[in-house]
Write a protein that holds these residues in place. Structure first.
Motif, mmCIF file in Angstrom:
data_model
loop_
_atom_site.group_PDB
_atom_site.id
_atom_site.type_symbol
_atom_site.label_atom_id
_atom_site.label_comp_id
_atom_site.label_asym_id
_atom_site.label_seq_id
_atom_site.Cartn_x
_atom_site.Cartn_y
_atom_site.Cartn_z
ATOM 1 N N GLN A 94 0.826 -1.208 0.000
ATOM 2 C CA GLN A 94 0.000 0.000 0.000
ATOM 3 C C GLN A 94 0.863 1.262 0.000
ATOM 4 O OE1 GLN A 94 -3.313 0.143 -0.471
ATOM 5 N NE2 GLN A 94 -3.072 2.360 -0.561
ATOM 6 N N ASP A 95 1.850 1.311 0.901
ATOM 7 C CA ASP A 95 2.720 2.488 0.964
ATOM 8 C C ASP A 95 3.517 2.646 -0.321
ATOM 9 O OD1 ASP A 95 1.850 3.155 3.490
ATOM 10 O OD2 ASP A 95 3.462 2.058 4.503
ATOM 11 N N ALA A 96 3.973 1.536 -0.886
ATOM 12 C CA ALA A 96 4.749 1.594 -2.117
ATOM 13 C C ALA A 96 3.908 2.114 -3.279
ATOM 14 C CB ALA A 96 5.311 0.212 -2.454
ATOM 15 N N PHE A 130 10.002 -2.802 -1.704
ATOM 16 C CA PHE A 130 8.829 -3.443 -2.274
ATOM 17 C C PHE A 130 9.165 -4.090 -3.625
ATOM 18 C CE2 PHE A 130 5.169 -3.206 -5.171
ATOM 19 C CZ PHE A 130 4.317 -4.076 -4.518
ATOM 20 N N ALA A 131 9.875 -3.381 -4.470
ATOM 21 C CA ALA A 131 10.220 -3.903 -5.792
ATOM 22 C C ALA A 131 11.094 -5.159 -5.676
ATOM 23 C CB ALA A 131 10.934 -2.829 -6.615
ATOM 24 N N GLN A 132 12.058 -5.125 -4.781
ATOM 25 C CA GLN A 132 12.921 -6.299 -4.581
ATOM 26 C C GLN A 132 12.118 -7.472 -4.020
ATOM 27 O OE1 GLN A 132 15.975 -4.486 -2.146
ATOM 28 N NE2 GLN A 132 17.349 -4.261 -3.897
ATOM 29 N N ALA A 133 11.237 -7.192 -3.073
ATOM 30 C CA ALA A 133 10.399 -8.253 -2.505
ATOM 31 C C ALA A 133 9.487 -8.838 -3.577
ATOM 32 C CB ALA A 133 9.581 -7.715 -1.336
ATOM 33 N N ASN A 134 8.993 -7.996 -4.469
ATOM 34 C CA ASN A 134 8.121 -8.458 -5.544
ATOM 35 C C ASN A 134 8.880 -9.388 -6.494
ATOM 36 O OD1 ASN A 134 5.685 -8.608 -6.944
ATOM 37 N ND2 ASN A 134 6.206 -6.878 -8.257
ATOM 38 N N ILE A 135 10.104 -9.028 -6.826
ATOM 39 C CA ILE A 135 10.936 -9.878 -7.696
ATOM 40 C C ILE A 135 11.220 -11.206 -7.012
ATOM 41 C CG2 ILE A 135 13.247 -10.115 -8.702
ATOM 42 C CD1 ILE A 135 13.122 -7.026 -9.188
ATOM 43 N N GLN A 136 11.612 -11.151 -5.747
ATOM 44 C CA GLN A 136 11.898 -12.378 -4.992
ATOM 45 C C GLN A 136 10.650 -13.245 -4.871
ATOM 46 O OE1 GLN A 136 13.402 -10.877 -1.290
ATOM 47 N NE2 GLN A 136 15.443 -10.479 -2.097
ATOM 48 N N TYR A 137 9.502 -12.611 -4.660
ATOM 49 C CA TYR A 137 8.247 -13.349 -4.537
ATOM 50 C C TYR A 137 7.911 -14.062 -5.844
ATOM 51 C CZ TYR A 137 3.276 -14.348 -4.147
ATOM 52 O OH TYR A 137 2.064 -14.976 -4.159
#
Length: 170
Positions: A94-96, A130-137
């Motif tokens: 949400q914050d991202a 957030f972007a890094q977590a999204n890629i890792q996810y």
């Protein structure tokens, strides 16, 4: 039966009846001394040796299912990582997205407030996270498909399911 070995000579194994105990280690020490006297050891233990220096040898029982069990353990780890990454993603999403909307303002002719610029500068770290977590996810999710299949196969049982109790009121 307990087995001991030495750090200095791991191929030397001393077997003593019973369980690991001070008494068993004392008996192992006696056998060690005999082995040294008879020249059966390559090492001379120049630095000394005590009861606590023995290393207990525990034999791993190899079964046909150990490879399958390892696969299941790995599958659970992969799924656990996926769950952690999904939670991390949800916490920052949400914050991202709010920060991302402010980024869009940079590419328009619409004036941007100093408050938005400050929030943007502070939010870049969150946006990156957030972007890094999204890629890792996404990467973990592609791996998790195979893990889910392994887990599903392991959960299939040859044992008939126990009869379900009837909880409805008649």
């Amino acid at each position: 039966m307990v087995k001991y070995t030495l750090k200095e000579e791991p191929e030397a194994v001393i077997e003593i009846p019973g369980k690991d105990s001070k008494k068993a280690r004392s008996k192992a020490m006696e056998q060690l001394m005999e082995m040294m006297d008879n020249g059966q050891l390559k090492t001379t233990l120049d630095r000394g040796f005590g009861l606590n220096d023995f290393i207990e040898v525990r034999e791993k029982s190899y079964t046909e299912s150990s490879t399958e069990e390892d696969e299941v353990a790995q599958a659970v780890q992969v799924l656990n990582r996926l769950a952690s990454l999904k939670l991390k993603l949800q916490e920052t999403q949400q914050d991202a997205l709010e920060i991302r909307a402010i980024v869009d303002l940079l590419f328009t002719d619409t004036p941007i407030s100093e408050q938005d610029v400050q929030r943007l500068k502070q939010g870049f770290k969150l946006l990156k996270k957030f972007a890094q977590a999204n890629i890792q996810y996404r990467e973990a999710r592609s791996q998790a498909g195979a893990a889910r299949t392994i887990l599903d196969q392991a959960l299939q049982s040859e044992v008939p399911a126990s009869p379900k109790s009837n909880t409805s009121q008649e």
